[in-house]
Design a protein around this motif. Structure first.
Motif, short mmCIF file in Angstrom:
data_model
loop_
_atom_site.label_atom_id
_atom_site.label_comp_id
_atom_site.label_asym_id
_atom_site.label_seq_id
_atom_site.Cartn_x
_atom_site.Cartn_y
_atom_site.Cartn_z
N LEU A 212 12.28 1.40 1.34
CA LEU A 212 11.09 0.68 1.80
C LEU A 212 10.15 1.70 2.40
CD1 LEU A 212 9.93 -2.21 2.12
CD2 LEU A 212 10.89 -2.21 4.43
N ARG A 213 8.96 1.77 1.81
CA ARG A 213 8.03 2.83 2.21
C ARG A 213 6.86 2.28 2.99
NH1 ARG A 213 9.85 4.00 -3.01
NH2 ARG A 213 11.06 5.91 -3.04
N PHE B 194 17.42 4.85 8.73
CA PHE B 194 16.04 4.70 9.22
C PHE B 194 15.45 6.07 9.52
CE2 PHE B 194 18.04 0.65 10.33
CZ PHE B 194 17.09 -0.26 9.88
N ALA B 195 14.21 6.27 9.07
CA ALA B 195 13.53 7.54 9.33
C ALA B 195 13.23 7.67 10.82
CB ALA B 195 12.24 7.60 8.52
N ALA C 273 11.45 11.51 2.09
CA ALA C 273 10.60 11.80 3.23
C ALA C 273 9.62 10.66 3.50
CB ALA C 273 9.84 13.10 3.00
N GLU C 274 9.25 9.93 2.47
CA GLU C 274 8.28 8.85 2.62
C GLU C 274 8.92 7.54 3.06
OE1 GLU C 274 6.81 8.76 -1.28
OE2 GLU C 274 5.74 10.66 -1.13
N ALA C 275 10.20 7.36 2.82
CA ALA C 275 10.85 6.07 3.08
C ALA C 275 11.03 5.82 4.57
CB ALA C 275 12.20 6.03 2.38
N ARG C 276 10.64 4.62 5.01
CA ARG C 276 10.90 4.22 6.40
C ARG C 276 12.37 3.89 6.57
NH1 ARG C 276 7.29 -0.64 7.35
NH2 ARG C 276 7.36 -0.76 5.08
N PRO D 162 0.82 -1.21 0.00
CA PRO D 162 0.00 0.00 0.00
C PRO D 162 0.85 1.26 0.00
CG PRO D 162 0.02 -1.01 2.17
CD PRO D 162 0.69 -1.97 1.25
N ALA D 163 0.43 2.23 -0.75
CA ALA D 163 1.16 3.49 -0.81
C ALA D 163 0.78 4.36 0.38
CB ALA D 163 0.85 4.23 -2.10
#
Length: 517
Positions: A516-517, A63-64, A42-45, A24-25
């Motif tokens: 990985l998002r 890692f975010a 900004a979206e990537a975990r 899922p996005a």
């Protein structure tokens, strides 16, 4: 190193085609691959930077953090094989890229094991100066490196003794009048490359460069050193609370550490008994084989005959007069060459080399990073071989009100750093790759086929393993010396999943980066 006496198991037939589930996005994410890099980051975990610098391991995980600020940065190994051209320039480029990517701060550096192609970047001859200029929080080693651990102390002593014996053998073989022995010396010399000695370097060249690089961060001011074991409670990362780290290896079992190949009955076996004494004895024997013979004061305590049965030689002789007469009148008589076996025992050198390589690989620090909210796992086994992999089957950790097992972590793996550059004896089949059942699996092989061939490793990566990895990942297999998979390789993915994967991988000459998002 690929062991020639370990037969690769047949890989399981391809599973029936499945339609991978589309991840899922995140809400608000742009639907096209052309969105800006800033938005994607900004979206990537986690962003996993996979260096393509040659035959060696170097992986940066960012890692975010929940506050949306800077990232929590983990570097797993940083090295390059000795036969690579311009190693200093290459590793300087890698280290400076790491520094830029993480803004001069590494929260954790993971040293998986003592092999040059995993740690050379930390040596003064390559890129230590760059790492000296960075802020480093912690360094992680396997429990086998803990100076307080008795078994670890013995394993390190055995490893050092084997390395010294092998170096002595290479020097003796290289100086032999026999072309066959000189060739064997050259082949065995390649094994010393794992410990920082280049093939063809003169006898007596200092060994131990790898240990110097491997231990570098232990002595660095303000760096906290941790020794990790599967027996420890899974740890979380400061600043990345959604990540839990499991230690899978090295196994806290000497038998598993010394098991490098499956046995017919599935039992573990010690490949060499009394290893420290045996290595010392071989070191002495190889030294006597060299052009200078036995050193002054050699006690011959390792020789197989009782002192009362020995014939002492006169000063300046390499053997007694009676033995010299037997050589002249029997041993070297024309037509009797077939009786000569004086070099047969030296085959112990090849056994020693394989033993040293396998046991070092099985001391690898193996880590699985789990996202707590989704259960997705990132697996980094370094060069772990059979004993290390098999030990994961029995691992259990109490987490909250439940239990997490080794096989469960494999089943939830969505990113796999392929072990030992894709060699056949570092990815298990039924108790390894076939347990990785996630339909979102992505894998990466850090390999340079040209450098592998240059080092006479002709089967790296192992083609049947590569084939199965492509099947398990539906084509989402990144290989360091190849381009990113195109549409033809990803044909079994749905259009949405294909688009998602392509948007998740950035390709540059020095690295791939999987987000990985």
């Amino acid at each position: 190193m690929i062991s020639p006496n370990v037969q690769p198991p047949a890989l399981r037939a391809k599973a029936p085609p499945r339609t991978p589930t589309r991840q899922p996005a995140p809400k608000g994410r742009a639907a096209t691959e052309t969105r800006s890099r800033k938005q994607a980051e900004a979206e990537a975990r986690v962003r996993i930077r996979l260096y393509r610098h040659g035959l060696g391991d170097c992986i940066l995980l960012r890692f975010a953090k929940p506050d949306g600020g800077d990232t929590f940065n983990v570097l797993i190994d940083c090295g390059l094989i000795t036969v690579a051209e311009q190693p200093k320039e290459t590793m300087q480029a890698v280290a400076n890229d790491i520094k830029d990517a993480c803004h001069g701060r590494l929260d954790v550096v993971v040293m998986t094991h003592e092999h040059w192609d995993h740690v050379s970047g930390f040596h003064p001859s390559q890129a230590r100066d760059v790492f000296d200029s960075m802020e480093i929080g912690e360094v992680w080693y396997g429990w086998t490196e803990d100076p307080r651990n008795e078994l670890g102390q013995r394993l390190r002593a055995e490893r050092a003794a084997k390395l010294n014996a092998l170096a002595t053998a290479v020097a003796a073989f290289s100086d032999s009048p026999s072309p066959g022995m000189r060739q064997r010396g050259a082949e065995l010399g390649r094994m010393l490359g794992f410990f920082g000695l280049k093939p063809g370097e003169p006898a007596g060249t200092r060994i131990g460069k790898t240990r110097d690089a491997f231990e570098y961060l232990q002595g660095k001011q303000d760096v906290k050193t941790r020794y990790l074991s599967p027996r420890q409670t899974p740890r979380t990362l400061d600043g990345a609370p959604n990540v839990r780290v499991y230690v899978l290896g090295p196994p806290p079992d000497e038998g598993m550490i010394k098991r490098s190949a499956p046995t017919k009955k599935g039992r573990e076996a010690y490949e060499l008994a009394s290893e420290l004494q045996l290595a010392s004895n071989l070191d002495a024997a190889f030294l006597r084989l060299g052009p200078d013979g036995a050193p002054d004061g050699d006690s011959y305590d390792d020789c197989p005959f009782d002192p009362s049965l020995r014939r002492e030689m006169d000063s300046g002789q390499r053997c007694s007069a009676a033995l010299a007469d037997m050589f002249a009148n029997v041993w070297h008589t024309q037509g009797q060459g077939w009786r000569q076996i004086e070099e047969d025992w030296t085959q112990a050198a090849e056994t020693l080399a394989l033993n040293l390589d396998s046991h070092t690989n099985n001391t690898c620090l193996v880590l699985a990073f789990e996202f707590i909210d989704s259960g997705e796992v990132l697996l980094f086994p370094a060069d772990a071989q059979v004993g290390n992999w098999l030990s994961w089957q029995d691992l259990r950790w109490k987490v909250g009100s439940g239990v997490v097992t080794g096989p469960e972590l494999l089943a939830r793996t969505v990113f796999y750093k392929v072990g030992h550059h894709g060699s056949h004896n570092a990815t298990l089949r039924d108790k390894g790759l076939e347990q990785m059942t996630s339909e979102n699996l992505v894998a990466f092989i850090p390999v340079s086929k040209a450098q592998a061939v240059k080092n006479r490793w002709m089967g790296m990566p192992f083609n049947p393993l590569v084939k199965r990895l492509k099947e398990k990942t539906y084509g989402r297999l990144l290989v360091a010396d190849e381009d990113r998979p195109g549409d033809a390789s990803l044909s079994e993915l749905s259009p949405g999943a294909r688009k998602h994967f392509k948007a998740s991988v950035e390709e540059q000459e020095l690295w791939f980066e999987f987000s990985l998002r």
